[in-house]
Design a protein around this motif. Structure first.
Motif, mmCIF file in Angstrom:
data_model
loop_
_atom_site.group_PDB
_atom_site.id
_atom_site.type_symbol
_atom_site.label_atom_id
_atom_site.label_comp_id
_atom_site.label_asym_id
_atom_site.label_seq_id
_atom_site.Cartn_x
_atom_site.Cartn_y
_atom_site.Cartn_z
ATOM 1 N N ILE A 30 43.266 38.252 34.897
ATOM 2 C CA ILE A 30 42.326 39.018 35.711
ATOM 3 C C ILE A 30 42.631 38.722 37.179
ATOM 4 N N LEU A 31 42.244 39.635 38.046
ATOM 5 C CA LEU A 31 42.483 39.480 39.475
ATOM 6 C C LEU A 31 41.161 39.341 40.210
ATOM 7 N N ILE A 32 41.101 38.373 41.114
ATOM 8 C CA ILE A 32 39.939 38.203 41.982
ATOM 9 C C ILE A 32 40.437 38.326 43.416
ATOM 10 N N CYS A 33 39.964 39.367 44.087
ATOM 11 C CA CYS A 33 40.386 39.674 45.451
ATOM 12 C C CYS A 33 39.299 39.213 46.415
ATOM 13 N N PRO A 60 41.571 43.709 34.539
ATOM 14 C CA PRO A 60 40.312 43.616 35.291
ATOM 15 C C PRO A 60 40.539 43.152 36.729
ATOM 16 N N VAL A 61 39.891 43.844 37.665
ATOM 17 C CA VAL A 61 39.993 43.534 39.092
ATOM 18 C C VAL A 61 38.591 43.333 39.640
ATOM 19 N N TYR A 62 38.378 42.242 40.350
ATOM 20 C CA TYR A 62 37.092 41.941 40.973
ATOM 21 C C TYR A 62 37.307 41.725 42.462
ATOM 22 N N ILE A 90 43.582 33.553 35.938
ATOM 23 C CA ILE A 90 43.071 34.198 37.149
ATOM 24 C C ILE A 90 44.128 34.166 38.238
ATOM 25 N N LEU A 91 44.425 35.354 38.768
ATOM 26 C CA LEU A 91 45.270 35.506 39.955
ATOM 27 C C LEU A 91 44.334 35.852 41.107
#
Length: 176
Positions: A30-33, A60-62, A90-91
């Protein structure tokens, strides 16, 4: 490989970054920006999140311009995201300050993101791996609100990161 650096103006930046990323991104990622839409210099993460969402990124992108993850809500939002994806890799993606000679570098790190570190904030680390874009030098008087940071620069870096992530997915699907 611990860290990888490429300048956003490098003609092969998208392909070189995606070649590195493909080894760290899978269906369980998943990506957390991270960042805020209220400051151009700190908007890299939310812009990447928005571009990925608009282009229907398959993971999934957050964190986006309309729903940013920043210092004031980071602990609560990341805790909620982890409860939704307890076993995911998590990236984390964020803007960063660095040496003047590093401005414009996009760095992949095989380590978590430490948000707020460059501005003296103590926040929990995020992720297993991270992508940071160096947007200004850490000797600037007005950190992240420096009027010399252009939105076009941030958008160019965000586009390189976004396209690298899509290309990484393409490369990984070819190997399945």
């Amino acid at each position: 490989m611990k860290n990888y650096k490429i300048h956003y103006k490098n003609n092969l930046a998208i392909f070189e970054l995606s070649k590195i990323l493909k080894n760290f991104i899978d269906k369980n990622t998943i990506l957390i920006c991270v960042g805020t839409d209220r400051c151009i210099g700190d908007s890299l993460g939310p812009i990447v999140g928005t571009l990925l969402t608009y282009k229907l990124f398959p993971l999934p992108v957050y964190g986006s311009i309309s729903s940013p993850i920043h210092a004031l809500n980071l602990i609560e939002k990341v805790s909620h995201i982890k409860s939704l994806h307890p076993t995911s890799n998590i990236l984390a993606i964020d803007a960063c300050l660095g040496d003047e000679s590093s401005i414009g570098e996009i760095q992949f790190r095989n380590s978590p993101l430490y948000p707020g570190k460059g501005v003296g904030k103590t926040l929990p680390h995020i992720g297993d791996t991270s992508i940071i874009g160096i947007v200004d030098c850490n000797s600037a008087n007005n950190i992240f609100v420096n009027n010399t940071i252009r939105l076009s620069f941030i958008l160019d870096m965000a586009t390189i990161i976004t396209e690298s992530l899509f290309n990484c997915i393409y490369l990984n699907e070819l190997q399945v």
